[in-house]
Design an enzyme around this catalytic site. Structure first.
Site, PDB file in Angstrom:
ATOM      1  N   GLU A 189       0.821  -1.219   0.000  1.00 43.44           N
ATOM      2  CA  GLU A 189       0.000   0.000   0.000  1.00 43.44           C
ATOM      3  C   GLU A 189       0.851   1.264   0.000  1.00 43.44           C
ATOM      4  O   GLU A 189       0.473   2.282  -0.579  1.00 43.44           O
ATOM      5  CB  GLU A 189      -0.949   0.032   1.199  1.00 43.44           C
ATOM      6  CG  GLU A 189      -2.132  -0.919   1.087  1.00 43.44           C
ATOM      7  CD  GLU A 189      -1.856  -2.268   1.704  1.00 43.44           C
ATOM      8  OE1 GLU A 189      -0.672  -2.554   2.014  1.00 43.44           O
ATOM      9  OE2 GLU A 189      -2.805  -3.055   1.873  1.00 43.44           O
ATOM     10  N   PHE A 215     -11.966  -7.330  14.132  1.00 41.47           N
ATOM     11  CA  PHE A 215     -10.878  -7.787  13.266  1.00 41.47           C
ATOM     12  C   PHE A 215     -10.520  -6.697  12.247  1.00 41.47           C
ATOM     13  O   PHE A 215     -11.384  -6.155  11.570  1.00 41.47           O
ATOM     14  CB  PHE A 215     -11.294  -9.065  12.538  1.00 41.47           C
ATOM     15  CG  PHE A 215     -10.230  -9.567  11.587  1.00 41.47           C
ATOM     16  CD1 PHE A 215      -8.994  -9.972  12.064  1.00 41.47           C
ATOM     17  CD2 PHE A 215     -10.468  -9.607  10.215  1.00 41.47           C
ATOM     18  CE1 PHE A 215      -8.004 -10.408  11.192  1.00 41.47           C
ATOM     19  CE2 PHE A 215      -9.494 -10.049   9.346  1.00 41.47           C
ATOM     20  CZ  PHE A 215      -8.251 -10.452   9.834  1.00 41.47           C
ATOM     21  N   GLN A 216      -9.257  -6.387  12.166  1.00 44.04           N
ATOM     22  CA  GLN A 216      -8.734  -5.377  11.248  1.00 44.04           C
ATOM     23  C   GLN A 216      -9.365  -3.996  11.431  1.00 44.04           C
ATOM     24  O   GLN A 216      -9.559  -3.252  10.481  1.00 44.04           O
ATOM     25  CB  GLN A 216      -8.852  -5.839   9.790  1.00 44.04           C
ATOM     26  CG  GLN A 216      -7.939  -7.025   9.522  1.00 44.04           C
ATOM     27  CD  GLN A 216      -7.748  -7.337   8.064  1.00 44.04           C
ATOM     28  OE1 GLN A 216      -8.616  -7.083   7.231  1.00 44.04           O
ATOM     29  NE2 GLN A 216      -6.593  -7.891   7.719  1.00 44.04           N
ATOM     30  N   LYS A 274     -17.694  -0.955   6.094  1.00 44.58           N
ATOM     31  CA  LYS A 274     -18.064  -1.977   5.116  1.00 44.58           C
ATOM     32  C   LYS A 274     -19.571  -2.017   4.856  1.00 44.58           C
ATOM     33  O   LYS A 274     -20.012  -2.155   3.714  1.00 44.58           O
ATOM     34  CB  LYS A 274     -17.588  -3.346   5.602  1.00 44.58           C
ATOM     35  CG  LYS A 274     -17.807  -4.432   4.564  1.00 44.58           C
ATOM     36  CD  LYS A 274     -17.157  -5.754   4.956  1.00 44.58           C
ATOM     37  CE  LYS A 274     -17.319  -6.762   3.818  1.00 44.58           C
ATOM     38  NZ  LYS A 274     -16.725  -8.054   4.161  1.00 44.58           N
ATOM     39  N   MET A 280      23.956   9.216   2.516  1.00 43.91           N
ATOM     40  CA  MET A 280      23.792  10.481   3.226  1.00 43.91           C
ATOM     41  C   MET A 280      24.100  10.324   4.711  1.00 43.91           C
ATOM     42  O   MET A 280      24.691  11.195   5.339  1.00 43.91           O
ATOM     43  CB  MET A 280      22.371  11.012   3.013  1.00 43.91           C
ATOM     44  CG  MET A 280      22.170  12.433   3.481  1.00 43.91           C
ATOM     45  SD  MET A 280      23.346  13.583   2.718  1.00 43.91           S
ATOM     46  CE  MET A 280      22.360  14.256   1.394  1.00 43.91           C
TER      47      MET A 280
HETATM   48  C1  LIG Z   1      12.163   6.038   5.685  1.00 39.42           C
HETATM   49  C2  LIG Z   1      13.466   6.673   5.991  1.00 39.42           C
HETATM   50  N1  LIG Z   1      14.321   6.109   6.854  1.00 39.42           N
HETATM   51  C3  LIG Z   1      15.506   6.686   7.132  1.00 39.42           C
HETATM   52  C4  LIG Z   1      15.867   7.867   6.553  1.00 39.42           C
HETATM   53  C5  LIG Z   1      17.187   8.540   6.880  1.00 39.42           C
HETATM   54  N2  LIG Z   1      18.033   8.590   5.688  1.00 39.42           N
HETATM   55  C6  LIG Z   1      18.131   9.694   4.919  1.00 39.42           C
HETATM   56  S1  LIG Z   1      19.119   9.480   3.613  1.00 39.42           S
HETATM   57  C7  LIG Z   1      19.484   7.908   4.041  1.00 39.42           C
HETATM   58  C8  LIG Z   1      20.418   7.072   3.231  1.00 39.42           C
HETATM   59  C9  LIG Z   1      19.853   6.705   1.938  1.00 39.42           C
HETATM   60  O1  LIG Z   1      20.684   5.738   1.336  1.00 39.42           O
HETATM   61  P1  LIG Z   1      20.534   5.421  -0.188  1.00 39.42           P
HETATM   62  O2  LIG Z   1      19.125   5.145  -0.506  1.00 39.42           O
HETATM   63  O3  LIG Z   1      21.512   4.364  -0.572  1.00 39.42           O
HETATM   64  O4  LIG Z   1      20.894   6.797  -0.879  1.00 39.42           O
HETATM   65  P2  LIG Z   1      22.322   7.537  -0.911  1.00 39.42           P
HETATM   66  O5  LIG Z   1      22.302   8.548   0.184  1.00 39.42           O
HETATM   67  O6  LIG Z   1      23.381   6.516  -0.721  1.00 39.42           O
HETATM   68  O7  LIG Z   1      22.364   8.175  -2.255  1.00 39.42           O
HETATM   69  C10 LIG Z   1      18.828   7.567   5.223  1.00 39.42           C
HETATM   70  C11 LIG Z   1      18.953   6.261   5.912  1.00 39.42           C
HETATM   71  C12 LIG Z   1      14.924   8.446   5.674  1.00 39.42           C
HETATM   72  N3  LIG Z   1      15.148   9.618   5.076  1.00 39.42           N
HETATM   73  N4  LIG Z   1      13.758   7.832   5.399  1.00 39.42           N
END
Ligand SMILES: Cc1ncc(C[n+]2csc(CCOP(=O)(O)OP(=O)(O)O)c2C)c(N)n1
Ligand SMILES: [Mg+2]
Lengths: 172, 572
Positions: free
Chosen positions: B63, B125-126, B175, B484
């Site tokens: 979803e 349920f749900q 529902k 990042m």
């Molecule tokens: C749902 C979620 N969890 C954690 C983060 C924190 N976060 C921001 S950037 C990042 C790294 C992303 O890694 P990747 O997808 O490999 O992209 P890159 O930065 O390596 O280009 C994380 C863990 C986030 N923004 N969203």
């Protein structure tokens, strides 16, 4: 600082939840909130007393409340000439020899005794929050068994003194 | 006579409709073309009606993917994205998407199933209290209590979602309400006395701004996504040219003003360009059009635009003065405000020196990366993608370093070619959002630029692009890391790379192949050169696993708590 904000809202399911939710989402500090029907059918009136740091924060509150779909009108009436009332019910310990003393406190505050039992009495007081506060302080030494306060409800007086100007925000 | 009576009786009987019928009719009335939905017990009555519906139904494989796809669709088409999820877990799975759409002002209509009216509140349920859960992250939400309300509620929901400051609206459908039969209800009017968005600007404020522009020595325009939501990029261009005011974009606003225009300075913010951040710091008049002064854009507010008179045009009055004190507030739709400003035809500012200063900054401090060392640079990949698509692609990103490189190096000359999760910064957004973007513009070249981390949050949606044969180009900038996070740990935590390196990975190519999609590993510029022209112009989905330099960082950068002028990494 303390602000008194009046809301007219659509009387729909969940509307109070929306308002209180907004306060917690936006990290606004709320002192009291009172709700009831208003003069218009299908609409309710909410009075909130909030604590804010500065004018900008109170402007934010007003605007965020205004943005709510169910909110018809928001006014910050703090700086207007207003009538504001709160009601408190106080059950205080009252043995025969303190009873008269308590009665003597009640009178100047125009409070009233609405229930009496062997060892306690229940007092009803209405007035501005400060007055209610002062009365509670006076009664406290006798031993308060139960206390219930409604929170402030308020609106502007019929006639506004001309010296008191409406708060003007950057957005009208 | 008798016969006639019998006839009319059967007629009324066939005319009786269910809640689900009313719901689909209401959607048809709103010209809905596509629904992103996932079935389950509580929405079975709706799904039974969908079986015969002409509306395209897209089945995401989660979803969350469905709602992100709807966001991508909304951003590109300008129309609300429509989502259906079942009660309980189906409904809670869309929460992230709602929060994301709320932050980035995307119009969505989200239907959730609910347990039958009689058992609401009994932990059936749900059952999940989806109204309670979503109140802070929707523009509005409804639970339908009576079948007669369906047409009005749907009409109101579309109106609320798509007018004013757009946002997601959720409709919870028990529902029994969906399956109940009833007479077709009478037309009910929209009843929203508390909702009247201001569109027309206040004339006095428009005059004030016009005069401020004429007097300004160092004016800039900061244009945000509000310009895109209002479809006002033409007006923005005309106004900027008329008054010769240089334009800066927020991350979400990219494309609102052409990047190849001489008045374009660039993107500002945490990873914005030097000239844009200095432009905001040094300007004496800052005209914010449809941006909300987000902290990633302003940096430390105490150092933000210290010498500027601030004018702010926004359709949401609550945004004006929220973060930055504003002298000239203009509550209006960006298009209407710009039209009026153009009409004023004020005297343009005398600011030759200012323009020269900005040009000097641009020349001296452009985005840069190390072109000497071997290995594939992610920035180079984005540059190549830009040139090979003529800058015309729709670029949809996930969140992380790759997102910033896409924003920096894919220079957008047109509006509505850019989809990214800005306010919430939702990993897992990009790939599914690209599905919606492609559906909104079937002929476009859609690039889903993802990190190796974020792509793994939505991998399952490969099934959808295969099933619908959507020619989405998945671009993974694979740095074997949550890049990042790794970058922040390198800079702020003494290179203690706590759980940010992910060397154990699937073969993304084989993964794509498992879904019947072609994939390629690309390790060098030469390999990219050899293959890109072909794959970018193919009408098939494809996955490109770019093995980029794992140690690359995004610069320039503003450390948290610092002002815009305190950028680091502005020069090689
Ligand atoms: C749902 C979620 N969890 C954690 C983060 C924190 N976060 C921001 S950037 C990042 C790294 C992303 O890694 P990747 O997808 O490999 O992209 P890159 O930065 O390596 O280009 C994380 C863990 C986030 N923004 N969203
Ligand atoms: Mg990565």
């Amino acid at each position: 600082m303390k602000r008194v904000i009046c809301l007219t809202v659509m009387n729909r399911p969940g509307v109070l939840n929306r308002i209180t939710n907004l306060f917690s989402k936006r990290n606004f500090n709320i002192e009291s909130i009172s709700v009831g029907l208003s003069e218009h059918e299908g609409m309710s009136r909410i009075t909130c007393v909030v604590h804010v740091e500065d004018d900008r924060a109170s402007e934010q509150i007003t605007k965020q409340l205004n943005k709510q779909i169910d909110v018809i009108k928001v006014t910050d009436i703090t700086d207007q000439s207003i009538v504001a009332r709160e009601l408190a019910l106080i059950k205080v310990q009252a043995v025969p020899y303190t009873r008269n003393e308590i009665y003597s406190l009640i009178e100047p505050f125009r409070a009233s005794v609405i229930d009496v039992s062997k060892d306690s009495m229940t007092i009803q007081i209405t007035g501005e929050s400060d007055k209610v506060e002062a009365f509670i302080d006076l009664i406290k030494p006798y031993g308060i068994k139960e206390l219930a306060r409604t929170g402030t409800t308020a609106f502007p007086r019929g006639t506004q003194r001309s010296s008191q100007q409406q708060k003007s925000y950057s957005i009208v | 006579m008798l016969q006639e009576a019998a006839l009319t009786e059967t007629k009324t009987e066939t005319e009786s409709v269910t809640g689900a019928d009313l719901l689909l009719r209401a959607l048809e009335k709103e010209n809905v073309e596509v629904i992103f939905g996932y079935p389950g017990g509580a929405v079975l009555p709706i799904y039974d009606k969908l079986y015969d519906s002409k509306i395209l139904h897209v089945l995401p494989r989660h979803e969350q993917g469905g709602i992100h796809a709807a966001e991508g669709y909304a951003r590109i088409s300008g129309k609300p994205g429509v989502v259906i999820a079942t009660s309980g877990p189906g409904a809670t799975n869309i929460v992230t998407g709602l929060a994301d759409a709320m932050m980035d002002s995307l119009p969505l209509i989200v239907f959730t199933g609910q347990v039958a009216t009689g058992v609401i509140g009994s932990d059936a349920f749900q059952e999940a209290d989806i109204l309670g859960i979503t109140t802070p992250i929707t523009k509005y939400n409804y639970q339908i209590r009576s079948i007669e309300d369906i047409p009005r509620v749907v009409k109101e929901a579309f109106y609320i979602a798509s007018t004013g400051r757009p946002g997601p609206v959720l409709i919870d459908v028990p529902k029994d309400i969906a399956s109940l039969a009833a007479e077709p209800p009478e037309e009910q009017e929209v009843n929203l006395p508390g909702y009247q968005p201001t569109l027309k600007p206040n004339y006095l404020q428009i005059r004030k701004l016009t005069e401020a522009v004429s007097r300004a020595k160092k004016p800039v325009i900061l244009a945000g996504a509000g310009v895109l939501h209002a479809r006002a990029s033409e007006e923005l261009k005309e106004y900027a040219e008329q008054q010769q005011i240089p334009v800066i974009h927020t991350l979400l606003g990219l494309g609102g003003f052409p990047a190849n225009h001489p008045l374009f300075i660039g993107m500002a913010g945490m990873h914005g360009c030097y000239a844009a951040n200095m432009g905001l710091t040094e300007c004496d008049l800052l005209i914010n059009i449809g941006a909300r002064f987000d902290d990633r854009l302003t940096g430390n507010l105490n150092h933000f635009a210290p010498n500027a008179t601030v004018a702010h045009i926004d359709i949401d009055p609550a945004e004006i003065g929220k973060n930055v004190p504003t002298t000239i507030p203009i509550v209006a739709d960006a298009k209407e405000a710009l039209e009026q400003l153009i009409q004023q035809d004020g005297k343009p500012p005398a600011h030759k020196e200012w323009i020269e200063t900005i040009q000097q900054w641009q020349k001296e401090f452009p985005y840069f990366y190390d072109k000497e060392t071997t290995g594939l640079k992610p920035q180079k990949v984005m540059e190549m993608l830009h040139s090979k698509t003529g800058g015309e692609a729709i670029v949809v990103t996930d969140v992380g370093q790759h997102q910033m490189w896409a924003a920096q190096y894919y220079r957008f000359n047109k509006a509505d070619r850019w989809v990214t999760s800005g306010g919430l910064g939702t990993m897992g957004f990009g790939f599914p959002a690209s599905i919606g973007a492609q559906l909104a513009d079937p002929d476009a070249c859609v690039l889903a630029v993802c990190g190796d981390g974020g792509f793994q949050m939505s991998t399952q949606e490969l099934a959808v692009i295969k099933e619908l044969n959507l020619p989405v180009k998945i671009v993974i900038l694979n740095n074997m890391a949550l890049g990042m996070v790794r970058q922040w740990q390198e800079i702020f935590y003494e290179s203690r790379f706590s759980h940010s390196k992910i060397p154990v990975q699937p073969s993304f190519v084989k993964l794509a192949e498992a879904y019947g999609i072609e994939g390629y590993v690309i390790q060098s510029e030469e390999e990219a050169e050899a293959i890109l022209d072909d794959v970018l112009h193919s009408r098939e989905p494809v996955l490109l696993d770019f093995r980029v330099d794992p140690d690359e960082n995004v610069y320039p950068m503003i450390a948290p708590g610092k002002g815009l002028h305190e950028m680091v990494g502005v020069k090689p």
